[in-house]
Design an enzyme around this catalytic site. Structure first.
Site, short mmCIF file in Angstrom:
data_model
loop_
_atom_site.label_atom_id
_atom_site.label_comp_id
_atom_site.label_asym_id
_atom_site.label_seq_id
_atom_site.Cartn_x
_atom_site.Cartn_y
_atom_site.Cartn_z
CG LEU A 1 -14.93 10.28 33.59
CD1 LEU A 1 -14.40 11.27 32.54
CD2 LEU A 1 -16.02 10.95 34.42
CG ASP A 2 -20.86 6.38 33.48
OD1 ASP A 2 -20.28 5.68 34.33
OD2 ASP A 2 -21.89 7.05 33.71
CE1 TYR A 3 -16.63 2.46 25.02
CE2 TYR A 3 -18.87 2.84 24.23
CZ TYR A 3 -17.55 2.49 23.98
OH TYR A 3 -17.16 2.14 22.71
CB THR B 1 -19.26 10.19 31.06
OG1 THR B 1 -20.56 9.76 31.45
CG2 THR B 1 -18.95 11.50 31.76
CG HIS C 1 -24.28 4.82 35.87
ND1 HIS C 1 -23.41 5.03 34.82
CD2 HIS C 1 -24.49 3.47 35.91
CE1 HIS C 1 -23.11 3.88 34.25
NE2 HIS C 1 -23.74 2.92 34.90
#
Length: 305
Positions: A169-171, A173, A254
């Site tokens: 997961l993105d930083y 998110t 993303h």
């Protein structure tokens, strides 16, 4: 004291063993047999009365020398009490390496053999762990970081030393992360070929045009190719803010943010709420929980294991 069934006469069935043509033990008979075993005192093993054929049909599965009794493996995996697990075995609902086993005393190797209940694989090995984490925003999907940013290792504690995360997961998110040391399952869950769906809640500016769902489901052109959603719905719209839910099996970086941005909707907050059959539920940010036996079995089924 002589233990029952050890000095039986040749040609005669042992106590509790079905004679030819005799039906399996009923639940009531099973309870009586257990009570009788218990009355023999502490020197009598709780499972000794389970002879090789008691309360079940013969099968061709070979017992593993030094293995664990099948009902004990099922109970340890969280399927239910040992008595309930014996009922499952007697009903023919348990398979070991693809073969139905009806013997309560069958000995198996949970580290090596594949065991299923009602067709669903169970996590039989005690060495394997399956964990759900609600990753907060501002936490790196990693166990270490040379730049000193906060990582998942700080949330997992000692348990994180032997687990690796399934995907990323993105930083910024939030939401559901799965972690396990089951390499085969983790590989399949993360591989696009198996198409495991993931669901997200995204906060975007409103109002939402009526054709946004159609655009996302049909496909949005991105710099690295077309991306499409599997499902889409508007959860709520309040003033200039909207909350939408999007499900897709894409795994590109993303991807949700880029799809919504391509349709003119910049994401201000993103939360993953589901991976395959496993939901985030009420798990609080930063907290972890062990997956249930059913959830692990459903994950196995989702990737064809």
């Amino acid at each position: 004291m002589t233990r029952p069934g050890r000095n039986r006469q040749p040609g005669r069935p042992s106590p509790g063993r079905p004679s030819p043509g005799q039906h399996n033990l009923s639940a009531a008979d099973l309870a009586k047999a257990r009570a009788a075993a218990a009355s023999l005192g502490p020197g009598f093993d709780d499972d000794d009365w389970h002879d090789a054929e008691v309360a079940g049909e013969r099968d061709s599965l070979s017992d593993v020398p030094g293995g664990v009794r099948l009902q004990k493996v099922l109970a340890a995996a969280g399927v239910g009490s040992r008595r309930y697990c014996e009922e499952l075995i007697g009903a023919g609902r348990v398979e070991v390496d693809g073969e139905i086993v009806r013997r309560f005393g069958a000995r198996v190797d949970p580290q090596r053999q594949i065991i299923r209940v009602d067709g669903r694989r169970i996590p039989a090995s005690e060495d394997l762990a399956y964990v759900a984490l609600n990753k907060p925003a501002g936490v790196l999907t990693s166990m270490s970081d040379s730049r000193g940013r906060k990582t998942m290792a700080e949330l997992l504690g000692d348990v994180g030393e032997r687990l690796f995360h399934v995907g990323r997961l993105d930083y910024d998110t939030e939401g559901l992360m799965l972690l396990t040391n089951d390499g085969e399952l983790a590989h399949r869950l993360a591989h696009p070929r198996f198409g495991v769906p993931k669901t997200y809640l995204a906060e975007v500016p409103g109002p939402i045009p009526k054709d946004l769902g159609r655009q996302l489901l049909t496909g949005v052109e991105l710099t690295d190719g077309v991306a499409s959603a599997d499902k889409f719905r508007v959860v709520e719209q309040v003033g200039g803010r909207a909350l939408v839910e999007i499900t897709l099996h894409e795994g590109r970086k993303h991807i949700v943010k880029r799809m919504l941005a391509a349709t003119g909707h910049l994401v201000s907050r993103l939360v993953r709420t589901q991976v395959g059959p496993v939901s985030l539920g009420s798990l609080r940010p930063g907290a972890t929980r062990r997956l249930t036996t059913r959830e692990v079995g459903d994950l196995y089924a989702a990737v064809g294991l």
